[in-house]
Design a protein around this motif. Sequence first.
Motif, PDB file in Angstrom:
ATOM      1  N   ALA A  89       0.831  -1.203   0.000  1.00 12.91           N
ATOM      2  CA  ALA A  89       0.000   0.000   0.000  1.00 12.91           C
ATOM      3  C   ALA A  89       0.868   1.256   0.000  1.00 12.91           C
ATOM      4  CB  ALA A  89      -0.931  -0.006   1.206  1.00 12.91           C
ATOM      5  N   ALA A  90       1.971   1.257   0.804  1.00  9.66           N
ATOM      6  CA  ALA A  90       2.895   2.392   0.792  1.00  9.66           C
ATOM      7  C   ALA A  90       3.621   2.497  -0.541  1.00  9.66           C
ATOM      8  CB  ALA A  90       3.897   2.246   1.935  1.00  9.66           C
ATOM      9  N   HIS A  91       3.891   1.363  -1.151  1.00 10.70           N
ATOM     10  CA  HIS A  91       4.557   1.346  -2.460  1.00 10.70           C
ATOM     11  C   HIS A  91       3.631   1.864  -3.549  1.00 10.70           C
ATOM     12  CE1 HIS A  91       5.706  -0.536  -6.300  1.00 10.70           C
ATOM     13  NE2 HIS A  91       6.958  -0.431  -5.860  1.00 10.70           N
ATOM     14  N   GLN A  92       2.340   1.515  -3.474  1.00  7.01           N
ATOM     15  CA  GLN A  92       1.386   1.912  -4.504  1.00  7.01           C
ATOM     16  C   GLN A  92       1.193   3.427  -4.505  1.00  7.01           C
ATOM     17  OE1 GLN A  92       0.442  -0.244  -6.582  1.00  7.01           O
ATOM     18  NE2 GLN A  92      -1.395   0.503  -7.622  1.00  7.01           N
ATOM     19  N   GLY A  93       1.002   4.005  -3.336  1.00 11.98           N
ATOM     20  CA  GLY A  93       0.958   5.454  -3.229  1.00 11.98           C
ATOM     21  C   GLY A  93      -0.237   6.125  -3.854  1.00 11.98           C
ATOM     22  N   SER A  94      -1.237   5.383  -4.275  1.00 10.99           N
ATOM     23  CA  SER A  94      -2.421   5.967  -4.889  1.00 10.99           C
ATOM     24  C   SER A  94      -3.413   6.377  -3.807  1.00 10.99           C
ATOM     25  CB  SER A  94      -3.061   4.953  -5.838  1.00 10.99           C
ATOM     26  OG  SER A  94      -3.414   3.786  -5.137  1.00 10.99           O
ATOM     27  N   GLU A  95      -4.554   6.864  -4.235  1.00 12.37           N
ATOM     28  CA  GLU A  95      -5.580   7.243  -3.269  1.00 12.37           C
ATOM     29  C   GLU A  95      -6.044   6.037  -2.460  1.00 12.37           C
ATOM     30  OE1 GLU A  95     -10.072   9.272  -3.252  1.00 12.37           O
ATOM     31  OE2 GLU A  95      -8.879   9.143  -5.097  1.00 12.37           O
ATOM     32  N   THR A  96      -6.246   4.913  -3.155  1.00 11.57           N
ATOM     33  CA  THR A  96      -6.655   3.696  -2.449  1.00 11.57           C
ATOM     34  C   THR A  96      -5.554   3.203  -1.529  1.00 11.57           C
ATOM     35  OG1 THR A  96      -8.110   3.085  -4.276  1.00 11.57           O
ATOM     36  CG2 THR A  96      -7.456   1.334  -2.759  1.00 11.57           C
ATOM     37  N   GLY A  97      -4.306   3.196  -2.031  1.00  7.59           N
ATOM     38  CA  GLY A  97      -3.194   2.738  -1.207  1.00  7.59           C
ATOM     39  C   GLY A  97      -3.003   3.585   0.033  1.00  7.59           C
ATOM     40  N   THR A  98      -3.123   4.902  -0.102  1.00  2.88           N
ATOM     41  CA  THR A  98      -2.966   5.794   1.053  1.00  2.88           C
ATOM     42  C   THR A  98      -4.070   5.574   2.081  1.00  2.88           C
ATOM     43  OG1 THR A  98      -1.937   7.444  -0.403  1.00  2.88           O
ATOM     44  CG2 THR A  98      -2.726   8.189   1.745  1.00  2.88           C
ATOM     45  N   ALA A  99      -5.314   5.452   1.592  1.00  2.00           N
ATOM     46  CA  ALA A  99      -6.434   5.247   2.517  1.00  2.00           C
ATOM     47  C   ALA A  99      -6.317   3.910   3.242  1.00  2.00           C
ATOM     48  CB  ALA A  99      -7.750   5.321   1.749  1.00  2.00           C
ATOM     49  N   MET A 100      -5.951   2.851   2.515  1.00  2.30           N
ATOM     50  CA  MET A 100      -5.809   1.543   3.146  1.00  2.30           C
ATOM     51  C   MET A 100      -4.612   1.508   4.083  1.00  2.30           C
ATOM     52  SD  MET A 100      -8.391  -0.140   2.323  1.00  2.30           S
ATOM     53  CE  MET A 100      -7.842  -1.624   3.150  1.00  2.30           C
ATOM     54  N   LEU A 101      -3.544   2.259   3.771  1.00  2.00           N
ATOM     55  CA  LEU A 101      -2.389   2.331   4.659  1.00  2.00           C
ATOM     56  C   LEU A 101      -2.797   2.907   6.016  1.00  2.00           C
ATOM     57  CD1 LEU A 101       0.711   2.074   5.009  1.00  2.00           C
ATOM     58  CD2 LEU A 101       0.886   4.404   4.118  1.00  2.00           C
ATOM     59  N   ALA A 102      -3.602   3.947   6.003  1.00  2.00           N
ATOM     60  CA  ALA A 102      -4.049   4.558   7.262  1.00  2.00           C
ATOM     61  C   ALA A 102      -4.905   3.591   8.071  1.00  2.00           C
ATOM     62  CB  ALA A 102      -4.827   5.838   6.957  1.00  2.00           C
ATOM     63  N   GLU A 103      -5.706   2.751   7.387  1.00  4.59           N
ATOM     64  CA  GLU A 103      -6.578   1.823   8.107  1.00  4.59           C
ATOM     65  C   GLU A 103      -5.833   0.585   8.601  1.00  4.59           C
ATOM     66  OE1 GLU A 103     -10.170   0.857   6.074  1.00  4.59           O
ATOM     67  OE2 GLU A 103     -10.511   2.906   5.362  1.00  4.59           O
ATOM     68  N   MET A 104      -4.722   0.222   7.953  1.00  2.00           N
ATOM     69  CA  MET A 104      -4.021  -1.013   8.316  1.00  2.00           C
ATOM     70  C   MET A 104      -2.901  -0.807   9.324  1.00  2.00           C
ATOM     71  SD  MET A 104      -3.805  -3.170   4.723  1.00  2.00           S
ATOM     72  CE  MET A 104      -2.897  -1.905   3.861  1.00  2.00           C
ATOM     73  N   LEU A 105      -2.445   0.431   9.521  1.00  8.51           N
ATOM     74  CA  LEU A 105      -1.302   0.640  10.414  1.00  8.51           C
ATOM     75  C   LEU A 105      -1.590   0.177  11.834  1.00  8.51           C
ATOM     76  CD1 LEU A 105       0.075   4.109   9.255  1.00  8.51           C
ATOM     77  CD2 LEU A 105       1.302   1.933   9.269  1.00  8.51           C
TER      78      LEU A 105
END
Length: 667
Positions: free
Chosen positions: A496-512
């Motif tokens: 998700a951090a590697h993808q860096g898209s809107e979806t990746g950023t949103a999922m990164l915040a939810e998975m941390l």
Amino acid sequence: MGYGLPSAVPAPLNFVQRQDPYLHQFPHPPTSPTSPTTQQHVHPALRRPVAHQHQTQHQPPVVPLNPQPLKFQRTNSLPPTPPQSVGARTNDDVLRDQMQTLKLGDPSPVLGRYPSGAPRFPPGTLGRMNTMSSMSTLTSVLENVAEEGSLPMVSAVISLGADPMYRSSGKMKKTPHEALAKATANGHARVVDYLLSKGATYGEAQKKAVFTPLDRTLLTAAYKGHADLVSVLVSNHGANPMIEQWPREMDTAQQYWNEKSLRLSKTSVLDAISHWKNAEQGWSAMRTIIQSPKFDATAAVSAVFDNKCELQSAEFAHRPWQTTYEYTPLACFVRAGWADVVEDLLSIKGSPKDHEREDEVLQYQDKVTRFISPVNALTKDTWEQRPEDALRILRLLIDRGFDVSLAQRTANDLGQRTALGRALAANASQAVEIIAQSRPELVKEVISFRRNKKETKAQPLAAAITLEKLDTARVLLRGGAHPRDPAFDMNVLQFAAHQGSETGTAMLAEMLGLAPELTYAALDIAIRRINKDCVRVLLDFISTAAARNEVAALPAIWDILLPLEENAETRSKYLETIDMVAAWDAGGALPRPQLPAILAAIKRDNYVGMERMLQLGVVDGKSLVLNCKAQPLGEQGLWTVLECAEGTERSAEWLGLLRGWGAPLYT
């Protein structure tokens, strides 16, 4: 019967003078336009030119004893039809004249001009039909009213003696007329029903033919969308609703020597109905078809042939398969998204074994037939165009026990797909949730999908992040997926951090919060990818954890940022990231950049990064001694600051920058 001799005395003249505007303008009696004594009384358009003055005597014309010889040459084609002028007679006018000639009255009420009662026929009309011209006119009238779709007029003309099938005059006596064909082409179901009941047919069936002309007429009517006509032909006249037909190219397409890429579709009545835009009419027609004794709920009614879409294994030299994708009626209407029809079909044959079959493979003929399961007929288009019906269909299939884990390649796919994969590609989050609830283990099973125009395999959560399906990714995370699950060559959180898209950023915040121990590894990836938004999310998480005294040591962020290679496309984002980290670390809590990171930055010619950090005070120029040696990050051997600067294309600029910020030459 001959003609009598003329009477010695002519019949008395019965003439009444008409009131004509021409007579008011020219009151004298009409004379020959060629008479010279009456030129002043002749209409100007008809006057002859004035003779010359020297012609004093008028010579009468010489009339030849014999007419002039005829000079005429027959043309090979008829002359072109002149354009119709204003006020010209229309087809309705011709029909009206024909009807009045036959004493049938004015047909305008039947043609819809104005409402009136049923036509009246004077006594003795049938007796006047016994001539050849009247019968031919009667047949023409029948064709015209059949084309218009007027059942009362068709019934009236046939009651007057017109044959419902054949022309009734002369050599055309056994030649079918076009009344039935015209009514069929225009979809007039009542007229067609009446003509067929009166003995009209579409022709005789050929020997050894599986389907009759009536069946082929049904197929044509289905593709034209004539719903009422389809129902009439099936229910009242026994047309076979299971008729199917491949294009003519199918015979040569299956030859092994055919190098041309072909994709052909089989036509059938049910396939045609499934493409109707009006689902209510289709449902009505299908209820009629289901009641037909010829209906088979498990037959293949829709199919697609493709001779180049799939390749065999290396054992068979990657030769292309000649693939045929077959669909049962249930799969056909699942693909169309018609939930009502699917429910009716399941009530007839609802067991999965009736619709799920193994592929038929003829290896050494390079042929394979794939029988598409109804659960795999729910395509991306079905989810996007009819989402509510698709959800209802999915529940019906799951309740009946269909295997949602079955992976198949259909005519609409570029690889093996499952029901979960198709729903994920359409971002049908509710469908994904239903599948995850019925089969929780599928959340962590690898699926196939397209990534960068290539077939890729990954777990559903990684696939959802890749395809930018945020709603589906959240459903999968709630359904049992975890940030530590593998995703390509890393875990899902790092991806998700590697993808860096809107979806990746949103999922990164939810998975941390589910995997905090992966925070620094994800931060390293986000910085190297210069994903500013992901870096911001990770820094906020670190700040929150530090406020709760949950952070033992801070990461070496400057050592990660400084050695990055300069890139013109990402330069602005890179500088913005440096400024953001500097503002975040306003208190100077982060460790300062070490000499190996500084040497790596100089060696990789990251001039703008070094300049910005010198300006922000992150790097102390006075501490950089030009003859100090160290091993740059990611490099081999020991290098001095001066050697790294001189190895770049702008060594003078580097030396000027470093000496300008106070870097000494020797220790």
